[in-house]
Design an enzyme around this catalytic site. Sequence first.
Site, mmCIF file in Angstrom:
data_model
loop_
_atom_site.group_PDB
_atom_site.id
_atom_site.type_symbol
_atom_site.label_atom_id
_atom_site.label_comp_id
_atom_site.label_asym_id
_atom_site.label_seq_id
_atom_site.Cartn_x
_atom_site.Cartn_y
_atom_site.Cartn_z
ATOM 1 N N VAL A 8 56.273 64.917 65.444
ATOM 2 C CA VAL A 8 56.100 64.152 64.196
ATOM 3 C C VAL A 8 54.828 63.322 64.202
ATOM 4 O O VAL A 8 54.478 62.692 63.222
ATOM 5 C CB VAL A 8 57.298 63.214 63.910
ATOM 6 C CG1 VAL A 8 58.514 64.015 63.524
ATOM 7 C CG2 VAL A 8 57.567 62.320 65.113
ATOM 8 N N GLY A 9 54.120 63.325 65.346
ATOM 9 C CA GLY A 9 52.901 62.527 65.295
ATOM 10 C C GLY A 9 52.111 62.682 66.580
ATOM 11 O O GLY A 9 52.663 63.046 67.612
ATOM 12 N N GLY A 11 48.898 60.602 68.633
ATOM 13 C CA GLY A 11 47.928 59.506 68.649
ATOM 14 C C GLY A 11 46.910 59.757 69.746
ATOM 15 O O GLY A 11 46.872 60.840 70.332
ATOM 16 N N TYR A 13 46.830 58.402 72.638
ATOM 17 C CA TYR A 13 47.335 58.506 74.011
ATOM 18 C C TYR A 13 48.743 59.045 74.077
ATOM 19 O O TYR A 13 49.343 59.113 75.128
ATOM 20 C CB TYR A 13 47.256 57.139 74.706
ATOM 21 C CG TYR A 13 48.290 56.132 74.280
ATOM 22 C CD1 TYR A 13 48.114 55.373 73.116
ATOM 23 C CD2 TYR A 13 49.451 55.942 75.007
ATOM 24 C CE1 TYR A 13 49.055 54.458 72.722
ATOM 25 C CE2 TYR A 13 50.414 55.029 74.608
ATOM 26 C CZ TYR A 13 50.210 54.285 73.462
ATOM 27 O OH TYR A 13 51.150 53.386 73.065
ATOM 28 N N VAL A 16 54.370 62.183 69.594
ATOM 29 C CA VAL A 16 55.718 61.708 69.286
ATOM 30 C C VAL A 16 56.579 62.855 68.754
ATOM 31 O O VAL A 16 56.132 63.599 67.880
ATOM 32 C CB VAL A 16 55.689 60.577 68.241
ATOM 33 C CG1 VAL A 16 57.102 60.054 67.959
ATOM 34 C CG2 VAL A 16 54.809 59.421 68.734
ATOM 35 N N LYS A 31 58.219 59.442 72.882
ATOM 36 C CA LYS A 31 56.767 59.216 72.868
ATOM 37 C C LYS A 31 56.261 59.756 74.207
ATOM 38 O O LYS A 31 56.490 59.141 75.247
ATOM 39 C CB LYS A 31 56.474 57.724 72.711
ATOM 40 C CG LYS A 31 55.084 57.396 72.214
ATOM 41 C CD LYS A 31 55.006 55.913 71.821
ATOM 42 C CE LYS A 31 53.745 55.577 71.048
ATOM 43 N NZ LYS A 31 53.708 54.150 70.604
ATOM 44 N N ASP A 124 48.862 43.482 66.883
ATOM 45 C CA ASP A 124 48.523 44.589 65.972
ATOM 46 C C ASP A 124 49.568 44.715 64.872
ATOM 47 O O ASP A 124 50.038 45.808 64.556
ATOM 48 C CB ASP A 124 48.395 45.919 66.735
ATOM 49 C CG ASP A 124 47.659 46.963 65.892
ATOM 50 O OD1 ASP A 124 47.766 48.159 66.188
ATOM 51 O OD2 ASP A 124 47.008 46.551 64.901
#
Lengths: 298, 47, 268
Positions: A8-9, A11, A13, A16, A31, A124
């Site tokens: 689903v994702g 990034g 590093y 997911v 993750k 963040d």
Amino acid sequence: EYTKEKKVGEGTYAVVYLGTKQSTGRQIAVKEIKTSEFKDGLDMSAIREVKYLQEIQHDNVIELVDIFMAYDNLNLVLEFLPSDLEVIIKDRSILFTPADIKSWMLMTLRGVHHCHRNFILHRDLKPNNLLLSPDGVIKVADFGLARAVPSPHEMLTSNVVTRWYRAPELLFGAKHYTSAIDIWSVGVIFAELMLRIPYLPGQNDIDQMEVTFRALGTPTDKEWPEVSSFGSYNKLQIYPPPSIDELRKRFIAASENALNFMCGMLTMNPKKRWNAIECLESEYFKEMPPPSDPSEIK
Amino acid sequence: NTIPRFKLDEKLYSDPFIKDLENRKEFVASGFRTDYVYERVLTEAFM
Amino acid sequence: YRHSSQYRFWSFSKERLREKRVNTNKIAADTIYKNILDFKNQQDLTQEQLDVLDARTQPLSVDDELKLINFYAKKVQVISQHLNLPTEIIATSISFFKKFFLENSVMQYDPKSLVHTTIFLACKAENYFISVDSFAKKAKPNREAILKYEFKLLESLKFSLLIHHPYKPLHGFFLDIQNVLHGKVDLNYMGQTYDKCKKKITEAILTDVVYLFTPPQITLAILMIEDEALITKYLELKFSVNSEKKNNDTISFSTLLTIINDCKSFIQ
């Protein structure tokens, strides 16, 4: 014990996946931290996520269900959170009320307060790091930039927080900031929930100062002692702070207490900015309408 | 629960190291607060 | 503190600690015996060779291991001091090293090859980032050697990287003593006491006290070693004040004093 069913994702590093905890059938997110790419071993963001999520158990902070190594990859098993506030703000087909906003702010501040009372800075906070559980509960997520409150003499990098949500002391390059930087981010998120568009969308770091001070006034030594000692202060355009009428016009739907609440979080001088407890105990949360029940929010 | 578990009274503490930091320009401008420092170390002590 | 990973994963009774070490040692010894048996089966050794083999390949005892681990934990301290790392990072390095060898035997992993990895991971965990190349330049072994066991170390630490050390409590008690004994303590004396106790904490964390007591208890024990009269007075006043409101969350003075004295004698 855990399956990885759907990616689903991805990034910088981590990748997911959605999956299931076999023994309970619970939906989870895995993750998977890539490790080979990093010449310095385990990536700092992964180290931070592991370090802080291990210490925090709170209803408004994403739960770290488990951690395991597999095929030389580090896997964080996190609770499944299908949506986030950015999706909600952007999707015009979703209508939400001031009571809904109040509920989201309450849950966000509870999660942030829990981090701060554990002396952890998130660094963040932004709408897409405020995830939503299937029953509508807000969970603070992504601790990849988090750090413990430093020892007093320690120097901190000011290059943190996604630009639009970055506090003025960070824009000036401060090195001894406090948890006040997180509260500023929450203030900007609140404004964005009311406007449904980004409140302080700077194009770059210089423009971010311009946009921030044009909207909220350029700070002076009067209300923020020593602000003029920052190197970048002299090049600034001086804007007057907005009058309460201008703010009323800008935030038509906001009550007086809501405006006061927002101004408390967007106070320029970090020393005077409201902290999480002052926010949680503010009149805004005591006046009508009460915060919606998260599971009732459409 | 926001009721603090202990009393923090800055006037009672003489901490030359922290006092010195409190007056430095870059600390004042950054929003440095001595009560946050005291709260941190007292919490760790009483934890 | 009870929510912290330090309390949940790394607090033990003396018995449990011993049991863990015996267990870790046994697992490694069993592996060694099995490997030797396999070796014997693959070779046709003379009886004399067999005798020499049996005589020479005795696994380390738990106490042998402990001596080695403590020897190298001291090296971790010396090397990280040599690298000029902040006090708390030195403490974290030592803690990582000792915990690794609670979960693993020196017969499985040569302690020498964990020394730099623990310091390197401690720097990262404490946001004191040093790139592995510059670290390797300062600290000798090459980058592969430093990174080789980073994963294994993180796993052995049960992924708990946030450690509460007794240093912040020392600062906290330094303030609270001024509050409770207001006007009765000499600040210069307190400053000297503070510095001496800070050094003693760095020595104490090389022992098992970190598994048996909480950071504030260790701090109070070290303060007690430094100045028994002062600390006893401080605690008496502090808890006598509280004794009016006898309710369940008031810590009982006598219980705390017993714990502190136990901790004190353990450290001594």
